[in-house]
Write a protein that holds these residues in place. Structure first.
Motif, short mmCIF file in Angstrom:
data_model
loop_
_atom_site.label_atom_id
_atom_site.label_comp_id
_atom_site.label_asym_id
_atom_site.label_seq_id
_atom_site.Cartn_x
_atom_site.Cartn_y
_atom_site.Cartn_z
N THR A 273 45.40 53.15 32.15
CA THR A 273 46.46 52.86 33.13
C THR A 273 45.87 52.50 34.50
OG1 THR A 273 46.61 55.23 33.61
CG2 THR A 273 48.16 54.32 31.99
N SER A 274 44.79 53.18 34.92
CA SER A 274 44.19 52.87 36.22
C SER A 274 43.24 51.69 36.15
CB SER A 274 43.44 54.10 36.77
OG SER A 274 42.36 54.44 35.91
N VAL A 275 42.52 51.59 35.03
CA VAL A 275 41.62 50.47 34.80
C VAL A 275 41.46 50.31 33.29
CG1 VAL A 275 39.53 51.94 34.92
CG2 VAL A 275 39.34 49.49 35.35
N ASN A 276 41.45 49.04 32.81
CA ASN A 276 41.33 48.82 31.37
C ASN A 276 39.99 48.20 31.02
OD1 ASN A 276 41.55 45.99 31.85
ND2 ASN A 276 43.81 46.19 31.90
N VAL A 277 39.80 48.01 29.70
CA VAL A 277 38.52 47.49 29.21
C VAL A 277 38.21 46.10 29.78
CG1 VAL A 277 37.23 46.77 27.16
CG2 VAL A 277 38.63 48.84 27.09
N ALA A 278 39.22 45.21 29.82
CA ALA A 278 39.02 43.85 30.33
C ALA A 278 38.58 43.88 31.78
CB ALA A 278 40.30 43.04 30.17
N GLU A 279 39.21 44.76 32.56
CA GLU A 279 38.86 44.83 33.98
C GLU A 279 37.45 45.39 34.20
OE1 GLU A 279 43.37 45.46 35.82
OE2 GLU A 279 42.15 47.19 35.25
N VAL A 280 37.08 46.41 33.41
CA VAL A 280 35.73 46.97 33.52
C VAL A 280 34.68 45.94 33.11
CG1 VAL A 280 34.11 48.68 32.60
CG2 VAL A 280 36.42 49.37 33.26
N SER A 281 34.98 45.18 32.03
CA SER A 281 34.01 44.16 31.58
C SER A 281 33.81 43.07 32.64
CB SER A 281 34.47 43.54 30.26
OG SER A 281 35.69 42.84 30.44
N GLN A 282 34.92 42.66 33.26
CA GLN A 282 34.78 41.65 34.30
C GLN A 282 34.22 42.23 35.59
OE1 GLN A 282 35.11 38.48 33.39
NE2 GLN A 282 35.49 39.50 31.42
N LEU A 283 34.44 43.53 35.79
CA LEU A 283 33.84 44.21 36.94
C LEU A 283 32.31 44.18 36.81
CD1 LEU A 283 34.75 45.80 39.47
CD2 LEU A 283 34.47 47.90 38.12
N ILE A 284 31.83 44.34 35.58
CA ILE A 284 30.38 44.25 35.33
C ILE A 284 29.88 42.84 35.62
CG2 ILE A 284 28.62 44.34 33.52
CD1 ILE A 284 30.26 46.61 32.24
N VAL A 285 30.71 41.82 35.26
CA VAL A 285 30.33 40.44 35.55
C VAL A 285 30.21 40.23 37.05
CG1 VAL A 285 31.06 38.02 35.42
CG2 VAL A 285 31.36 39.53 33.44
N TYR A 286 31.19 40.74 37.81
CA TYR A 286 31.14 40.61 39.26
C TYR A 286 29.95 41.38 39.84
CZ TYR A 286 35.70 38.34 39.45
OH TYR A 286 36.74 37.46 39.30
N GLY A 287 29.70 42.55 39.25
CA GLY A 287 28.55 43.33 39.69
C GLY A 287 27.24 42.58 39.46
N MET A 288 27.15 41.92 38.31
CA MET A 288 25.96 41.12 38.03
C MET A 288 25.82 39.97 39.03
SD MET A 288 25.93 41.02 33.85
CE MET A 288 24.47 39.98 33.81
N GLN A 289 26.97 39.36 39.38
CA GLN A 289 26.94 38.26 40.34
C GLN A 289 26.47 38.76 41.72
OE1 GLN A 289 30.89 36.56 40.26
NE2 GLN A 289 30.38 35.14 38.61
N ILE A 290 26.94 39.94 42.11
CA ILE A 290 26.54 40.49 43.41
C ILE A 290 25.03 40.77 43.42
CG2 ILE A 290 26.70 42.52 44.91
CD1 ILE A 290 29.67 42.72 44.09
N LEU A 291 24.57 41.44 42.38
CA LEU A 291 23.16 41.82 42.36
C LEU A 291 22.24 40.63 42.11
CD1 LEU A 291 23.58 45.19 40.47
CD2 LEU A 291 23.08 44.85 42.88
N MET A 292 22.71 39.67 41.32
CA MET A 292 21.92 38.45 41.14
C MET A 292 21.83 37.67 42.45
SD MET A 292 20.58 38.27 38.18
CE MET A 292 20.07 36.57 38.13
N SER A 293 22.93 37.69 43.21
CA SER A 293 22.91 37.03 44.52
C SER A 293 21.92 37.71 45.45
CB SER A 293 24.31 37.07 45.14
OG SER A 293 25.21 36.31 44.38
N LEU A 294 21.87 39.05 45.37
CA LEU A 294 20.91 39.79 46.17
C LEU A 294 19.48 39.44 45.77
CD1 LEU A 294 22.54 43.32 46.46
CD2 LEU A 294 21.93 41.83 48.36
N MET A 295 19.24 39.31 44.47
CA MET A 295 17.91 38.95 43.99
C MET A 295 17.52 37.54 44.44
SD MET A 295 17.74 40.59 40.15
CE MET A 295 16.03 40.12 39.96
#
Length: 597
Positions: A273-295
């Motif tokens: 209800t607060s967060v679902n599987v699709a949102e967590v999976s895409q959250l990981i994608v955004y997290g990868m984009q943030i950290l890849m940008s940092l790299m």
């Protein structure tokens, strides 16, 4: 420094502006794609398969394809404009540096050294180009990607986005620390680059001497020392920058692990209800984009750290002002070839302890032939360098045609003073092209006439291609005497009011030397001729001979007046003619007695 470098962008401003615009559009599209994918997954992830609406899935699929194509187009255009902007920028930068160097005086050139200027125009400009390319593309992409992705992490994951917010300042502090430590190392390494290039340049230029003295092993060891010093400092700097990747990787996987752990916990606890599987999976994608940008940003950062020192060295050249400039309302016409030195003293550097020239008073009439004799280091070349204003006097005045050389337009003055320097230089091209440095509009007949005066026509006609013979770089395919005669012919084509030969017949035989001087007397009688020579035979028939010693004029007179009276001239003459000093003096005395009789 940035303002100074930015002036070289010029006609490539449009490409430089369009690059970050298309990068920004590409970033926006890449950040929206995971959001649309999450919506598509949510549309598919329903308990009852009959509730799935194909029209909705097709709509999301169509949007994704359109966004992917648009992102591809934006990425391609940003790359194309970036390549155009960066290559154009470095082309202009090198041109600006080269034009600046062309205006440098000898004093400016001495300050930098030739090898250092070569390094600055090649290695340093390439580093600046690489940084410029990264700044207008990757350095724009990285912060935008971090900002948009960070916003989307809060949209998709709510409070989970704070995990990413917390890691960014920590990484920024680490990067700043690395930069602070690496900068001094790069400052030091580029100075050693100059030494390395100087070693290479000196070896290649003097390769014949190296081989004739069998000094290859010595030169190899000298080069190895210079290369090793560069390698040691570069290793230290790169070792520091090498921490970027492992530090980024550590935080990258640490953050992803935290998102997966906390996200999984929330899904199980709240039943999605607060967060679902699709949102967590895409959250990981955004997290990868943030950290890849940092790299990626750390890579840009490493390149910028290295290129800041290069940019500083480039700006040193661009900021350097020539020590010699034409005055306002400069004189553009040289009246005649008269030369006056009034109380002239000169030193090459303000820090120099002693003057190279000291209290020189000399007056030369237009059309005179003046010989200059003196030992090594007696400042013969220094004296004549002041006539064409290659250097400015420290004290006193030098006048040409009755006017102070500092009142002339520099180009006008130098066009009236032809100098055949001690180090003769020919350039890659045909003999005709080299000769026309003296006069670009010279006809073939004028070229032949000048070469006949310089006793060069005969050997040129002996070449298979005559005046169209190709001269290798530095005149490597002609002898020293041939090179000297070609340089004299080139100087004659300027039709100068003053002709200076700085030991320019040392490689020709005495007969050819005499023929050259005879041609000067007969065909250019109104031109003032100054001949610096080591052989007394080259100046015996001069109107006056100046004897230099330790930066001062030791004596002035004709050959007969100096021989037996001036110790320096007498020693030079008797040494070269291999006879006793007393015998030489007796010969001159007999000549004088015969003249009186």
């Amino acid at each position: 420094m940035i303002k100074k470098l930015a002036k070289s962008i010029r006609e490539y401003k449009t490409a430089s502006i369009l690059t970050p615009i298309f990068v920004a559009l590409e970033v926006v599209l890449e950040c929206l794609i995971p959001f649309v994918i999450a919506m598509l997954v949510n549309a598919i992830d329903v308990k009852d398969a009959t509730q799935i609406e194909m029209s909705q899935i097709l709509m999301y699929g169509g949007i994704l394809i359109a966004m992917a194509v648009a992102s591809l187009v934006c990425g391609t255009l940003s790359g194309a404009f970036c390549a155009k902007a960066s290559s154009g920028f470095v082309k202009n930068l090198r041109k600006d540096m080269y034009y600046k160097i062309q205006d440098f005086s000898f004093e400016n050139i001495d300050k930098f050294s030739t090898s250092s200027l070569v390094t600055r125009m090649t290695t340093d400009t390439s580093n600046v180009q690489m940084s410029f390319m990264m700044i207008i593309r990757i350095a724009v992409r990285c912060p935008l990607m971090m900002i948009f992705s960070l916003v989307m992490t809060f949209v998709m994951g709510g409070s989970l986005g704070w995990i990413f917010v917390g890691v960014i300042p920590v990484l920024s502090v680490i990067l700043f620390f690395i930069m602070k430590k690496a900068m001094p190392l790069y400052h030091r390494v580029f100075k050693k680059y100059d030494n390395l290039n100087e070693s290479i340049q000196e070896n290649v230029r003097g390769i014949r001497v190296v081989k004739s003295y069998v000094r290859e092993d010595y030169e190899k060891k000298k080069f190895d020392r210079a290369a090793t010093e560069v390698q040691i400092d570069f290793t230290k700097a790169e070792r520091l920058l090498a921490w970027n990747n492992p530090v980024m990787q550590f935080f990258f996987y640490g953050v992803l692990s935290s998102v997966l752990f906390i996200g999984s916990y929330l899904i199980l606890k709240t039943s999605g209800t607060s967060v679902n599987v699709a949102e967590v999976s895409q959250l990981i994608v955004y997290g990868m984009q943030i950290l890849m940008s940092l790299m990626m940003f750390s890579m840009v950062f490493a390149m910028i750290v290295m290129s800041v020192e290069s940019a500083r060295r480039v700006c040193e050249v661009l900021d350097e002002e020539s020590t010699l400039k034409s005055p306002e309302n400069a004189i553009t016409e040289v009246a005649d070839g008269s030369i006056d030195f009034d109380g002239v003293s000169f030193k090459y550097s303000k820090k120099a302890e002693r003057n190279a020239l000291e209290s020189v008073d000399l007056h030369i009439k237009s059309g005179e032939t003046i010989g200059i004799i003196g030992g090594t280091g007696s400042s013969k070349t220094t004296l004549v360098n002041l006539i064409s204003r290659l250097y400015d006097v420290t004290e006193g005045d030098v006048k040409v045609g009755g006017k102070d050389v500092r009142d002339y337009d520099i180009n006008s003055l130098r066009n009236s003073v032809a100098v055949v320097l001690q180090k003769n230089e020919l350039f890659s091209g045909t003999i005709k092209e080299n000769l026309r440095w003296g006069d670009p509009e010279a006809t073939d007949e004028q070229l032949v006439t000048a070469c006949k005066l310089a006793q060069a026509d005969e050997f040129i006609q002996g070449f298979p291609n005559g005046y169209d013979t190709y001269i290798e770089q530095g005149g490597a395919n002609v002898s020293g005497g041939q090179k000297q005669r070609l340089c004299i012919a080139r100087a004659l084509l300027k039709k100068p009011k003053i002709l200076i030969l700085d030991d320019s017949t040392s490689a020709v035989d005495t007969k050819t030397d005499a023929l050259i001087r005879k041609a000067f007397r007969e065909f250019i009688p109104e031109t003032t001729k100054i001949i610096i020579a080591q052989r007394t035979s080259s100046v015996e028939d001069a109107d006056r001979i100046i004897v230099m010693d330790g930066g001062r004029i030791d004596a002035i007179g004709t050959h007969d007046e100096l021989l037996g009276v001036n110790q320096i001239y007498t020693e030079v003459f008797t040494t070269q003619n291999k006879r006793d000093s007393d015998e030489a003096i007796d010969t001159i005395s007999a000549k004088k007695g015969g003249a009186h009789a």
